[in-house]
Design a protein around this motif. Sequence first.
Motif, mmCIF file in Angstrom:
data_model
loop_
_atom_site.group_PDB
_atom_site.id
_atom_site.type_symbol
_atom_site.label_atom_id
_atom_site.label_comp_id
_atom_site.label_asym_id
_atom_site.label_seq_id
_atom_site.Cartn_x
_atom_site.Cartn_y
_atom_site.Cartn_z
ATOM 1 N N LEU A 67 0.824 -1.209 0.000
ATOM 2 C CA LEU A 67 0.000 0.000 0.000
ATOM 3 C C LEU A 67 0.858 1.257 0.000
ATOM 4 O O LEU A 67 0.493 2.278 -0.590
ATOM 5 N N ALA A 68 1.976 1.196 0.683
ATOM 6 C CA ALA A 68 2.852 2.362 0.803
ATOM 7 C C ALA A 68 3.607 2.663 -0.487
ATOM 8 O O ALA A 68 4.000 3.813 -0.718
ATOM 9 N N ALA A 105 -2.272 7.486 4.433
ATOM 10 C CA ALA A 105 -1.189 7.869 5.348
ATOM 11 C C ALA A 105 0.132 8.028 4.607
ATOM 12 O O ALA A 105 0.936 8.908 4.926
ATOM 13 N N PHE A 106 0.346 7.187 3.603
ATOM 14 C CA PHE A 106 1.609 7.209 2.859
ATOM 15 C C PHE A 106 1.539 8.082 1.604
ATOM 16 O O PHE A 106 2.484 8.111 0.821
ATOM 17 N N GLY A 107 0.415 8.750 1.405
ATOM 18 C CA GLY A 107 0.283 9.612 0.240
ATOM 19 C C GLY A 107 0.020 8.860 -1.048
ATOM 20 O O GLY A 107 0.245 9.401 -2.139
ATOM 21 N N THR A 108 -0.463 7.619 -0.937
ATOM 22 C CA THR A 108 -0.818 6.836 -2.116
ATOM 23 C C THR A 108 -2.270 7.127 -2.490
ATOM 24 O O THR A 108 -3.166 6.864 -1.684
ATOM 25 N N PRO A 109 -2.543 7.661 -3.675
ATOM 26 C CA PRO A 109 -3.941 7.916 -4.058
ATOM 27 C C PRO A 109 -4.752 6.625 -4.049
ATOM 28 O O PRO A 109 -4.221 5.546 -4.342
ATOM 29 N N TRP A 110 -6.046 6.742 -3.760
ATOM 30 C CA TRP A 110 -6.883 5.550 -3.602
ATOM 31 C C TRP A 110 -8.305 5.814 -4.096
ATOM 32 O O TRP A 110 -8.764 6.951 -4.150
ATOM 33 N N HIS A 111 -8.956 4.726 -4.470
ATOM 34 C CA HIS A 111 -10.384 4.719 -4.777
ATOM 35 C C HIS A 111 -11.064 3.774 -3.798
ATOM 36 O O HIS A 111 -10.576 2.661 -3.560
ATOM 37 N N ALA A 112 -12.211 4.171 -3.255
ATOM 38 C CA ALA A 112 -13.027 3.282 -2.428
ATOM 39 C C ALA A 112 -14.077 2.626 -3.317
ATOM 40 O O ALA A 112 -14.738 3.301 -4.099
#
Length: 312
Positions: free
Chosen positions: A159-160, A178-185
Amino acid sequence: MDLYFYKSAHGNFGDDLNLWFWDTMLPGWRDVWPDLLLIGIGTLVHDRLPRGRRKLVIGSGAGYGDVPRADLLAECRFEAVRGPRSAQSLGLDPEKGIIDPAIMLSDFPEFRDLPRGGRAVFVPHEASMHRHDWATLCDRAGVEFVSPGGDARSVIHKLATAPLVIAESMHAAIIADAFGTPWHAVSISYKFNGAKWLDWADSLGLDLTIRPLYPLMDRIARTFPRAPSVETRGGAIVTEEDGAAPPPKAPVRNGPPPLRLRVRLGAERWQAPATLRALVSRPGQLSDRDVLAAGKARYLAVIERIRAEMAA
């Protein structure tokens, strides 16, 4: 001090990280306050909490089961909960709704300065882990499948360092953020618990977008809520001292699954790769970095206060 957390029969990284997370946040916690129960990371504040013991809550949330009755709440010392919705439902000061503790993982020395690379990753909720052959479906979409049942440290590393995370697992999104990784829910079934996501999102002022992985089948499931469920595995909430409790027995099926279920699963397998590819092409979400930093600072102040009490 003993630890209370959700223990999945087939593993779930967001819960399993409890086993070592608190050793970094509260060094020596196991050796102090022997009559106290530490309520770990997760949606754990409900009416099934163990009775007759003092409990310390420093980041858990409400959202599963009923709110504890007054006598059970009186046994709890609430220093922090996951978000403002948890604080409101529990009748706490809004200031207690700080943030999910897992957001602090980016400050752990073992996860600092990790290089980013590889493919976007997809992490379902642990209840959806066995719904499909996700590795094959993700491969068709050019996405890496990361099982929520994998080793917690390995999942966190993925994830990081990923360029993008697609998550039905809330803690996959929390840790990515938290690690600044863009995400989609994404939601995978009509059983998706959006309330706990909103609790966390509100703690960071996020305008949360949750997309169904297969919109048509999701609408059908909501229209016909008694459709057969494909979730056949379970877990139990246990204290660390008790070890893993036996999982509930899965329903026994004689013969092939019902036709309607086979049709639904086939439609899901057909649609999922296209949806995943479309999500990879879109920019992911991220919380405001200043808001995140402020939430972490507030939570760290709570932790430092507890550390001082432990040392006294």
